[in-house]
Write a protein that holds these residues in place. Structure first.
Motif, mmCIF file in Angstrom:
data_model
loop_
_atom_site.group_PDB
_atom_site.id
_atom_site.type_symbol
_atom_site.label_atom_id
_atom_site.label_comp_id
_atom_site.label_asym_id
_atom_site.label_seq_id
_atom_site.Cartn_x
_atom_site.Cartn_y
_atom_site.Cartn_z
ATOM 1 N N ASP A 99 -10.505 -21.426 -16.414
ATOM 2 C CA ASP A 99 -11.785 -21.553 -17.097
ATOM 3 C C ASP A 99 -11.560 -22.391 -18.345
ATOM 4 O O ASP A 99 -10.682 -22.097 -19.145
ATOM 5 C CB ASP A 99 -12.342 -20.173 -17.477
ATOM 6 N N PHE A 100 -12.341 -23.457 -18.485
ATOM 7 C CA PHE A 100 -12.135 -24.368 -19.610
ATOM 8 C C PHE A 100 -12.580 -23.755 -20.935
ATOM 9 O O PHE A 100 -12.079 -24.133 -21.987
ATOM 10 C CB PHE A 100 -12.902 -25.675 -19.371
ATOM 11 N N GLU A 101 -13.517 -22.807 -20.906
ATOM 12 C CA GLU A 101 -14.071 -22.272 -22.144
ATOM 13 C C GLU A 101 -13.347 -21.032 -22.634
ATOM 14 O O GLU A 101 -13.208 -20.813 -23.822
ATOM 15 C CB GLU A 101 -15.561 -21.958 -21.946
ATOM 16 N N GLN A 102 -12.869 -20.197 -21.743
ATOM 17 C CA GLN A 102 -12.213 -18.972 -22.144
ATOM 18 C C GLN A 102 -11.178 -18.595 -21.096
ATOM 19 O O GLN A 102 -11.078 -19.206 -20.046
ATOM 20 C CB GLN A 102 -13.233 -17.834 -22.291
ATOM 21 N N ARG A 103 -10.384 -17.597 -21.437
ATOM 22 C CA ARG A 103 -9.336 -17.147 -20.536
ATOM 23 C C ARG A 103 -9.964 -16.385 -19.373
ATOM 24 O O ARG A 103 -10.543 -15.316 -19.562
ATOM 25 C CB ARG A 103 -8.355 -16.246 -21.294
ATOM 26 N N SER A 104 -9.840 -16.926 -18.196
ATOM 27 C CA SER A 104 -10.503 -16.340 -17.040
ATOM 28 C C SER A 104 -9.719 -15.137 -16.528
ATOM 29 O O SER A 104 -8.489 -15.112 -16.545
ATOM 30 C CB SER A 104 -10.638 -17.379 -15.923
ATOM 31 N N THR A 105 -10.460 -14.135 -16.075
ATOM 32 C CA THR A 105 -9.848 -12.970 -15.437
ATOM 33 C C THR A 105 -10.229 -12.880 -13.965
ATOM 34 O O THR A 105 -9.930 -11.881 -13.315
ATOM 35 C CB THR A 105 -10.293 -11.688 -16.158
ATOM 36 N N GLU A 106 -10.875 -13.935 -13.463
ATOM 37 C CA GLU A 106 -11.252 -13.964 -12.051
ATOM 38 C C GLU A 106 -10.045 -14.351 -11.201
ATOM 39 O O GLU A 106 -9.314 -15.281 -11.524
ATOM 40 C CB GLU A 106 -12.383 -14.958 -11.821
ATOM 41 N N VAL A 107 -9.844 -13.632 -10.126
ATOM 42 C CA VAL A 107 -8.723 -13.900 -9.229
ATOM 43 C C VAL A 107 -9.180 -14.850 -8.131
ATOM 44 O O VAL A 107 -10.199 -14.621 -7.472
ATOM 45 C CB VAL A 107 -8.184 -12.594 -8.612
ATOM 46 N N GLY A 108 -8.440 -15.925 -7.958
ATOM 47 C CA GLY A 108 -8.720 -16.891 -6.904
ATOM 48 C C GLY A 108 -7.551 -16.989 -5.941
ATOM 49 O O GLY A 108 -6.501 -16.368 -6.132
ATOM 50 N N ALA A 109 -7.721 -17.764 -4.907
ATOM 51 C CA ALA A 109 -6.694 -17.926 -3.878
ATOM 52 C C ALA A 109 -6.242 -19.376 -3.826
ATOM 53 O O ALA A 109 -7.062 -20.291 -3.902
ATOM 54 C CB ALA A 109 -7.221 -17.489 -2.517
ATOM 55 N N ILE A 110 -4.944 -19.563 -3.714
ATOM 56 C CA ILE A 110 -4.388 -20.882 -3.455
ATOM 57 C C ILE A 110 -3.706 -20.818 -2.090
ATOM 58 O O ILE A 110 -2.924 -19.916 -1.795
ATOM 59 C CB ILE A 110 -3.407 -21.324 -4.562
ATOM 60 N N ARG A 111 -4.056 -21.761 -1.233
ATOM 61 C CA ARG A 111 -3.534 -21.804 0.135
ATOM 62 C C ARG A 111 -2.497 -22.910 0.239
ATOM 63 O O ARG A 111 -2.643 -23.960 -0.387
ATOM 64 C CB ARG A 111 -4.679 -22.046 1.128
ATOM 65 N N MET A 112 -1.459 -22.667 1.005
ATOM 66 C CA MET A 112 -0.398 -23.660 1.117
ATOM 67 C C MET A 112 0.102 -23.746 2.551
ATOM 68 O O MET A 112 0.070 -22.781 3.313
ATOM 69 C CB MET A 112 0.777 -23.324 0.205
ATOM 70 N N ALA A 113 0.527 -24.956 2.897
ATOM 71 C CA ALA A 113 1.206 -25.198 4.171
ATOM 72 C C ALA A 113 2.433 -26.040 3.859
ATOM 73 O O ALA A 113 2.325 -27.100 3.230
ATOM 74 C CB ALA A 113 0.284 -25.917 5.146
ATOM 75 N N LEU A 114 3.590 -25.564 4.277
ATOM 76 C CA LEU A 114 4.856 -26.229 3.965
ATOM 77 C C LEU A 114 5.517 -26.700 5.248
ATOM 78 O O LEU A 114 5.869 -25.903 6.118
ATOM 79 C CB LEU A 114 5.778 -25.262 3.208
ATOM 80 N N THR A 115 5.663 -28.018 5.365
ATOM 81 C CA THR A 115 6.361 -28.629 6.494
ATOM 82 C C THR A 115 7.666 -29.237 5.979
ATOM 83 O O THR A 115 7.887 -29.291 4.766
ATOM 84 C CB THR A 115 5.486 -29.714 7.144
ATOM 85 N N PRO A 116 8.539 -29.713 6.839
ATOM 86 C CA PRO A 116 9.786 -30.325 6.367
ATOM 87 C C PRO A 116 9.572 -31.559 5.494
ATOM 88 O O PRO A 116 10.464 -31.928 4.725
ATOM 89 C CB PRO A 116 10.511 -30.689 7.666
ATOM 90 N N THR A 117 8.393 -32.192 5.567
ATOM 91 C CA THR A 117 8.184 -33.424 4.805
ATOM 92 C C THR A 117 6.992 -33.369 3.859
ATOM 93 O O THR A 117 6.725 -34.346 3.161
ATOM 94 C CB THR A 117 7.960 -34.607 5.770
#
Length: 331
Positions: A99-117
């Motif tokens: 949050d640009f204005e204040q410290r956010s306490t909302e929980v979000g998700a980051i998704r990842m996919a990891l391949t050899p390259t």
């Protein structure tokens, strides 16, 4: 030749992904890029926005990603989980939104996919760790293997959560000092916000710890990633133990505050009970002389009121001596 009435030929262009930032990574460092379709000479990290319409189309066109991993990246649910398919690791991890204005306490998700390259990370709302990863890559953090990318992402998330734990631990210690010094002492209600934040951190870390424990046990996990997964699993468990330690400290403080409140309540009830016992005989005397019936003692005596008052005080004094002899006057 086409006439003005003929429709213009349509050339199909694939929808471009919502690319937030991307780096080509090698031993020399990180090189920003805007290329997504072209193959990289080394390792590439792409960070995408799932709010962009072209992201889903681009992910579905990636033949190097197994179908289950593509579904994980585009799923609508946000619970933490992981899977390994054909050597590709997919995870959904929790972090605090930015949050640009204040410290956010909302929980979000980051998704990842990891391949050899390639490492692909995607999010719907801005995530704190994504900005921190970008800054570290910009300032010279080297990624030479897929395990380095996984370590950087999870370590960045863990460091952000660790900072939250330290801040909350400091708040609990300051509240404890205020309680012991009896200066602006906290109340149980005032500690609810800290308790809520600690519970939130515990759920996030416990979920991530479960994800990496399952990755450790997954037989399809590439052998090169196993040491990194084990190290990250231990770190997350240690950080979760720190959260539980702060929770125990907060619980003990709340119990002490509740005990103090109970003691004050008992003290007030004790004083009220003593006052009631002392005034009861005097009340009986005044009630007796207020009946206005014949034959009342001292009714015709000029000093009858004074004598009745002395009798009431004597009754109260006798009650006080009796209570003290019985041990009730302990305070």
């Amino acid at each position: 030749m086409p006439t003005n009435s003929d429709p213009l030929p349509i050339t199909p262009f694939p929808a471009a992904p919502g690319l937030i930032w991307a780096f080509d990574l090698d031993a020399a460092g990180a090189h920003p890029t805007e290329r997504c379709e072209e193959k990289a000479d080394g390792f590439r990290w792409l960070h995408l926005s799932l709010a962009h319409q072209g992201t889903a189309s681009w992910i579905n066109r990636q033949e190097t990603l197994p179908e289950d991993v593509r579904e994980l990246l585009l799923a609508s649910d946000n619970h933490q989980r992981a899977l390994v398919d054909r050597g590709v690791v997919g995870c959904v991890l929790h972090d605090f939104e930015r949050d640009f204005e204040q410290r956010s306490t909302e929980v979000g998700a980051i998704r990842m996919a990891l391949t050899p390259t390639m490492m692909i990370t995607a999010r719907l709302h801005p995530i704190r760790s994504a900005d921190n990863v970008r800054n570290r890559l910009t300032h010279g953090r080297r990624i030479e293997e897929p395990s380095d990318a996984l370590d950087l992402l999870v370590t960045t998330i863990a460091e952000g959560l660790s900072a939250e734990v330290r801040d909350l631990s400091g708040e609990v210690q300051r509240a404890e000092d205020a309680f012991l010094n009896d200066v602006d002492a906290p109340t149980a209600r005032g500690l609810i916000t800290i308790r809520r934040r600690l519970a939130q951190l515990h759920r996030m870390l416990d979920g991530m710890s479960t994800v990496f424990r399952r990755l450790e046990e997954d037989e399809e996990l590439p052998e090169a990633l196993l040491p990194t997964v084990e190290k990250l699993s231990q770190r997350l468990q240690s950080l979760d133990a720190d959260v539980e330690g702060v929770q125990r400290q907060l619980r003990q403080l709340r119990e002490e505050i509740d005990t103090q409140v109970d003691q004050r309540t008992n003290q007030n009830l004790y004083i009220l009970s003593i006052m009631t016992a002392l005034l009861l005989p005097a009340t009986f005397v005044t009630g007796l002389f207020g009946m206005n019936t014949g034959g009342l003692p001292w009714a015709q005596t000029p000093h009858g009121t004074f004598l009745a008052t002395l009798l009431a005080c004597a009754a109260a004094g006798a009650t006080y001596l009796l209570l003290r002899w019985m041990g009730f006057m302990r305070r």
